[in-house]
Design a protein around this motif. Structure first.
Motif, short mmCIF file in Angstrom:
data_model
loop_
_atom_site.label_atom_id
_atom_site.label_comp_id
_atom_site.label_asym_id
_atom_site.label_seq_id
_atom_site.Cartn_x
_atom_site.Cartn_y
_atom_site.Cartn_z
N ASP A 102 0.92 -1.11 0.13
CA ASP A 102 0.11 -0.03 0.05
C ASP A 102 0.98 0.93 -0.21
N PRO A 103 1.13 1.98 -1.20
CA PRO A 103 2.16 2.92 -1.23
C PRO A 103 1.50 4.36 -0.36
N VAL A 104 1.73 4.16 0.69
CA VAL A 104 0.93 5.23 1.46
C VAL A 104 1.97 6.56 1.38
N PRO A 135 -2.57 1.14 -5.21
CA PRO A 135 -2.66 2.86 -5.19
C PRO A 135 -3.88 3.31 -5.22
N ASN A 136 -4.14 4.37 -4.67
CA ASN A 136 -5.28 5.39 -5.28
C ASN A 136 -4.79 6.16 -6.25
N ALA A 141 -0.80 8.25 -9.92
CA ALA A 141 -0.30 9.26 -10.41
C ALA A 141 1.43 9.69 -10.29
N GLU A 142 1.68 9.73 -8.99
CA GLU A 142 3.01 10.09 -8.49
C GLU A 142 3.90 8.93 -8.80
N LEU A 143 3.53 7.85 -8.63
CA LEU A 143 4.42 6.72 -9.10
C LEU A 143 4.68 6.43 -10.58
N MET A 171 -6.05 -0.55 -9.09
CA MET A 171 -6.00 0.79 -9.17
C MET A 171 -7.50 1.31 -8.59
N LYS A 172 -7.30 1.84 -7.33
CA LYS A 172 -8.66 2.05 -6.54
C LYS A 172 -9.18 3.22 -7.20
#
Length: 273
Positions: A102-104, A135-136, A141-143, A171-172
């Protein structure tokens, strides 16, 4: 006994992080172990302070647990720094374990939970060994490095992330528009499916990402196949949002108890691509 692990930050408000993970593990009948990466002072209004744990001690926590317990699946949440990410990757390098990432990156109140220098480290060191990443839209988008404003953009971002070596990208869709919340799941073998559920317009969403990824980890730890684990985890978090506890004055936590009480009432439509 099925044993799982979470490597994440502590949420003093109890709605996210280590606390949410352990509640989810308990509710789903697996034994949860932990390695804490950071301490936070936070509540439903936001994060007031963060104290990071040294890389060596994060590694020591993990190695000590893994030396004693047959951990079947492990999730990462708030990893905070490149050093911690590299340390976690070092520990897991020779372990045959299902890994949920979970890429918090940002708390519900807007506080950054991952240093910018850590993003490349995450892509380089952990995604190549991951079973699934959740990811949300802002995180994806950041990744991926692309702007995401549509389902097609989300698909492109997912395929960029798959190129890092991760086996599956969830992709949430909570940040996209529409009456239905649509999560799109893409696998490295080219297959995919969608999960559609009624969008619930509420502020009681603190810890949803942690809870969802923890539920995937729990179901994987119980021996579920990955697709089945993702679908059942979606049901768990949908119920957690649908039956809020209504506590706190900001973004309230989800209801980790709801799955046991309302398991037969949840509707998640699975659409094969």
């Amino acid at each position: 006994m099925d044993i799982v692990m979470t490597v994440a930050g502590s949420d003093s408000g109890g709605g996210a992080g280590i606390q949410a993970d352990l509640k989810t593990f308990q509710e789903l009948g697996v034994f949860g172990t932990t390695a804490i990466t950071a301490l936070t002072a936070q509540n439903t209004w936001g994060v007031e302070g963060i104290v990071s744990v040294e890389q060596d001690f994060v590694k020591q926590q993990m190695l000590t647990v893994l030396a004693d317990f047959p951990v079947r699946a492990l999730k990462t949440g708030m990893l905070f720094s490149a050093e911690i990410i590299e340390g976690v990757a070092q520990v897991l390098a020779d372990k045959d374990m299902l890994l949920v990432i979970d890429p918090v990156m940002i708390a519900k109140g807007g506080a950054p939970l991952l240093q910018r220098s850590a993003i490349e480290a995450l892509k380089k060191h952990l995604l190549p060994i991951a079973t699934v990443i959740t990811p949300n839209i802002p995180e994806a988008a950041e990744l991926s490095g692309i702007e995401i404003t549509s389902a097609e953009d989300a698909k492109k971002a997912a395929h960029i992330l798959l190129q890092t070596g991760v086996n599956c990208v969830v992709m949430k869709g909570g940040h996209l528009e529409g009456d239905q919340a649509v999560d799109a799941v893409y696998f490295a073998d080219g297959t995919s499916f969608m999960m559609e559920s009624q969008r619930i317009r509420t502020k009681q969403t603190h810890g949803t990402g942690c809870t969802f990824s923890a539920a995937i980890t729990a179901f994987l730890g119980k021996g579920f196949e990955l697709k089945e684990a993702i679908i059942e985890a979606k049901k768990y978090v949908q119920l957690a949002i649908s039956h809020p506890l209504n506590i706190g004055n900001g973004h309230g936590p989800t209801n980790h108890f709801a799955y046991k009480h309302y398991k037969n009432q949840v509707e998640v439509m699975v659409v094969e691509a």
